[in-house]
Enzyme design. Structure first.
Site, PDB file in Angstrom:
ATOM      1  N   GLU A  11      39.988  13.037  23.002  1.00  0.00           N
ATOM      2  CA  GLU A  11      39.985  11.791  23.771  1.00  0.00           C
ATOM      3  C   GLU A  11      38.592  11.186  23.842  1.00  0.00           C
ATOM      4  OE1 GLU A  11      40.517  10.210  28.301  1.00  0.00           O
ATOM      5  OE2 GLU A  11      41.783  11.907  27.721  1.00  0.00           O
ATOM      6  N   HIS A  21      36.036  16.751  22.689  1.00  0.00           N
ATOM      7  CA  HIS A  21      37.447  16.573  23.016  1.00  0.00           C
ATOM      8  C   HIS A  21      37.968  15.341  22.261  1.00  0.00           C
ATOM      9  CE1 HIS A  21      41.092  15.677  25.320  1.00  0.00           C
ATOM     10  NE2 HIS A  21      41.062  16.937  25.708  1.00  0.00           N
ATOM     11  N   CYS A  69      48.253   7.630  24.608  1.00  0.00           N
ATOM     12  CA  CYS A  69      48.721   7.424  25.976  1.00  0.00           C
ATOM     13  C   CYS A  69      48.230   6.066  26.482  1.00  0.00           C
ATOM     14  CB  CYS A  69      48.206   8.535  26.880  1.00  0.00           C
ATOM     15  SG  CYS A  69      48.568   8.264  28.635  1.00  0.00           S
ATOM     16  N   SER A 119      42.264  20.188  28.090  1.00  0.00           N
ATOM     17  CA  SER A 119      41.270  19.938  29.134  1.00  0.00           C
ATOM     18  C   SER A 119      41.898  19.924  30.514  1.00  0.00           C
ATOM     19  CB  SER A 119      40.567  18.600  28.868  1.00  0.00           C
ATOM     20  OG  SER A 119      39.681  18.281  29.916  1.00  0.00           O
TER      21      SER A 119
END
EC number: 1.17.7.4
Length: 336
Positions: A138, A136, A108, A236
């Site tokens: 990310e 996570h 993203c 999340s």
């Protein structure tokens, strides 16, 4: 007598915006376009987005999901491999180049922005504090942009209290894009009280879609007997929406992936239902859940609009010559 007249009335407050954000839409487009241009298989490292329905739909089109690049057979080395919307450590594209793989990075753009913010802090001589959730994808990707030891993850108040920097005057922070705005504000306040010279990123890290979906839930939750969030347990931003609904006044808030997961025996008598979807949840599942309530209640849907999203993130240049059919676009947009 009309069968619907015997059903209890139910008002569904349907949040808008909800569901797919521009980053998720772009990531799914990249996989679909790669399949159309290069044919199957197209490998995808990690779930392209955190949604089982989307993953299974892409698998049906010919995508193959893997966790590590080493899983790609030597005879398929020329097949594209797509990196997920959550972002990857720098070591992953380096590994792809060493293996002579053709990769497409679907990170993203707002996550890429956080990567750049973290790298800027380090370039200016600051130790980077990353507010986020351990494990996570990310967070793993953001921490992997910098050398080991250059980033400290801050997840709890205890992490704030226990952090002892080498130089308190040389700190900079960034955040995971999908956090609860309120939780982040609390941790950030605690950090700023301990380290008043800590530097902020050049722009907000929490993405517009996360903020917009939380604000919509916050607006519609007061007085709701039940609030359902459509999303995956490993999403999340979806889990944060459940927490936001509870804090904002919903009597009960639940995360569900499909209508089949609704615990009808537990929800009891309700007259007002709040409904939203995480940024990786397709609209078709929202429709499925509304229809499941229509089967049991006399439903009135009230659209609760709190923001209008116009963001559009283009795919990489190498895929722009591929045209998507109406059926392709319906899948990309979560309608099929």
């Amino acid at each position: 007598m009309d069968a619907t007249s015997t059903r209890s009335p139910l008002t569904i407050r349907l949040c808008q915006p909800r569901g797919f954000c521009a980053g998720v839409d772009r990531a799914i487009q990249i996989v679909v376009l790669a399949l159309k241009k290069y044919g199957a298989p197209v490998y995808v490292r990690h779930e392209i987005v955190h949604n089982r329905y989307v993953v299974e739909g892409l698998q049906n089109l010919g995508a193959v999901f893997i966790e590590e690049l080493s899983e790609i057979p030597p005879e398929h080395r020329a097949s594209p491999v797509v990196f997920s919307a959550h972002g990857v450590p720098k070591s992953v594209p380096e590994d792809a180049r060493e293996r002579e793989l053709f990769y497409l990075d679907a990170t993203c753009p707002l996550v890429s922005k956080v990567h750049k913010q973290a790298m800027r802090h380090q370039r200016l001589g600051r130790h980077v504090l990353l507010i986020g959730h351990a494990g996570h994808p990310e967070v793993i990707g953001t921490m992997g942009q910098l050398p080991e030891g250059a980033v400290t993850l801050i997840e709890t108040d205890a992490d704030v209290a226990n952090f002892k920097p080498a130089d308190p005057s040389a700190l900079g922070f960034v955040t995971q894009t999908t956090l609860s705005v309120e939780d982040t504000a609390g941790l950030l306040k605690a950090l700023q009280e301990r380290f008043p010279q800590m530097q902020a990123p050049a722009a907000e890290s929490i993405c517009y879609a996360t903020t917009n979906r939380q604000e919509a839930v916050k607006e519609t939750a007061p007085g709701a007997d039940l609030f359902l969030i459509v999303g995956a347990p490993n999403s999340s931003n979806s889990r944060r929406l459940v927490e936001v609904a509870e804090r904002a006044g919903a009597k009960m808030s639940l995360l569900v992936q499909r209508a089949a997961e609704i615990p009808w025996d537990e929800i009891g008598r309700i007259s007002t239902l709040g409904l939203s979807a995480g940024a990786s949840a397709p609209e078709i599942i929202v429709d499925e859940i509304i229809n499941a309530f229509r089967d049991r209640f006399d439903v009135t849907v009230e659209l609760a609009v709190t923001a209008t999203e116009t963001e559009d993130f283009p795919v990489m240049r190498v895929l722009r010559d591929v045209e998507l059919t109406a059926a392709d676009m319906a899948f990309v947009n979560g309608m099929a």
